[in-house]
Write an enzyme that holds these catalytic residues in place. Structure first.
Site, PDB file in Angstrom:
ATOM      1  N   HIS A 181       0.706  -1.118  -0.008  1.00 46.39           N
ATOM      2  CA  HIS A 181      -0.172   0.168   0.003  1.00 46.39           C
ATOM      3  C   HIS A 181       0.926   1.290   0.066  1.00 46.39           C
ATOM      4  O   HIS A 181       0.493   2.279  -0.322  1.00 46.39           O
ATOM      5  CB  HIS A 181      -1.014   0.055   1.265  1.00 46.39           C
ATOM      6  CG  HIS A 181      -1.914  -1.087   1.357  1.00 46.39           C
ATOM      7  ND1 HIS A 181      -1.922  -2.391   1.752  1.00 46.39           N
ATOM      8  CD2 HIS A 181      -3.238  -0.932   0.843  1.00 46.39           C
ATOM      9  CE1 HIS A 181      -2.783  -3.023   1.689  1.00 46.39           C
ATOM     10  NE2 HIS A 181      -3.827  -2.228   1.130  1.00 46.39           N
ATOM     11  N   ASP A 258      -4.277  -6.196  -7.980  1.00 50.03           N
ATOM     12  CA  ASP A 258      -4.287  -5.493  -6.820  1.00 50.03           C
ATOM     13  C   ASP A 258      -4.806  -4.040  -7.237  1.00 50.03           C
ATOM     14  O   ASP A 258      -4.605  -3.720  -7.966  1.00 50.03           O
ATOM     15  CB  ASP A 258      -3.349  -5.670  -5.649  1.00 50.03           C
ATOM     16  CG  ASP A 258      -3.715  -5.345  -4.416  1.00 50.03           C
ATOM     17  OD1 ASP A 258      -4.756  -4.969  -4.074  1.00 50.03           O
ATOM     18  OD2 ASP A 258      -2.854  -5.957  -3.299  1.00 50.03           O
TER      19      ASP A 258
END
Length: 358
Positions: A181, A258
């Site tokens: 992230h 993702d």
């Protein structure tokens, strides 16, 4: 289908609120995206979630049915409304050996709230104890537990039907310490080691002889796999997606990325360029989880890439065919959904919890 419609089928959009809102209308009605992914920010109650889903379906009209995806893993990643009890973590389940029951529960819960895609189960091996990104999202810290319990969970999904399991995070996020992230994790294992460890649960899941049917979908993560490609993260790497995953491992289902707005990508590439590279690498469905501006940039860049020949029509058609086939196989529809019986779902969740507690 027009090129615009084909490109939009590749896009899975996140929206900001608990009602369809401007970004939902833009994604579904204007762009005709392939799907929506829900997060906690979109969910307040079972009644509200049904109304949100039905509002988006109404915007979609009689067009190709939408993927409605959610990260419903249990444990730390539990997106269900407050009326629904918390599902145990994959690690709790894996250590007790109830992977099948866990898969059934996830599929039944997602189906009840109108979601036809679950980005689960995780087939990562929690082999690095300092890994806080995966941790108890994994079934275990050894390859045998993860492979066995992961396949059992998939069998549970398949027994229920109607909800597409998307295993993740290929090629394995368990032996990393960085959080994708925020930054790009690097895995430096040899290919031989990877095949024996991190890749093994995915190889087993792909084989129809293991679970009785081919794996329908898989998520590729933003990990630099130096043994295969020491330049591009797996999501953007033809060597990883088209080479290792498609050709060598034989996977022919839908490859989801993702979230393309994560730091592992956006620290280096623009969202548009990253999406073009992901499709060129062999990915089919691109998660754009945050920001309608990012969705617009991704769609614009893909359309330009097709017009310029960077992405051929045949390459685009491959992904669209896989996506439409998957939607057909799982019987996706535009029919409205009803709020679920939360008490019945809680009974199922509590029954699994009782099994875990012995």
């Amino acid at each position: 289908m027009t090129t615009e419609q084909k490109v939009s089928q590749l896009l899975i959009a996140g929206i900001s609120g608990t009602t369809p809102g401007e970004d939902g209308v833009l994604a579904v009605s204007d762009y005709q995206v392939g799907g929506i992914i829900y997060f906690s920010r979109n969910i307040q109650s079972v009644q509200q979630l049904a109304e949100l889903t039905n509002g988006l379906k109404e915007s979609n009209g009689d067009y190709i049915p939408l993927f409605f995806g959610i990260d419903q893993e249990g444990g730390r990643v539990d997106r269900m409304p407050d009326e629904i009890a918390d599902t145990p973590s994959a690690y709790q389940v894996g250590q007790a050996g109830y992977g099948y029951e866990y898969g059934v529960l996830l599929a039944e819960t997602c189906a009840a709230v109108g979601c036809n895609v679950d980005f689960a189960p995780s087939l990562d091996i929690w082999s690095n104890p300092e890994n806080t990104v995966i941790g108890d999202r994994a079934f275990g810290s050894d390859v045998d537990t993860v492979a066995t319990q992961g396949l059992d969970a998939l069998s549970g999904f398949y027994s229920v039907g109607g909800v597409i399991p998307v295993v993740k995070h290929f090629p394995g996020h368990g032996d990393t310490s960085a959080d994708s992230h925020v930054e790009l994790p690097v895995v430096r294992d040899t290919l031989e080691t990877l095949k024996e460890e991190a890749l093994f649960p995915f190889t087993a899941a792909i084989s129809p002889s293991q679970t009785g049917q081919p794996l329908p979908a898989l998520m590729v993560s933003h990990i630099l796999l130096t043994a295969v490609d020491d330049t591009a993260p797996a999501t953007l790497s033809p060597a990883v997606v088209d080479g290792l995953l498609r050709k060598e491992m034989g996977f022919d289902g839908v490859v989801f990325t993702d979230d393309m707005t994560m730091g592992a990508i956006t620290n280096t590439w623009t969202i548009g360029e990253a999406c073009v590279l992901a499709v060129s690498a062999g990915c089919d469905a691109l998660l754009i989880c945050h920001g309608s501006d990012n969705l617009t940039a991704a769609r614009t860049a893909l359309l330009e890439a097709v017009e310029e020949g960077r992405i051929s029509q045949s390459r685009l058609d491959e992904s669209v065919y896989r996506i439409l086939t998957l939607k057909y196989q799982y019987g996706l529809t535009n029919e409205p959904v009803s709020p679920p019986d939360a008490d019945a779902l809680n009974d199922n969740i509590n029954a699994l919890q009782a099994l875990l507690e012995g």
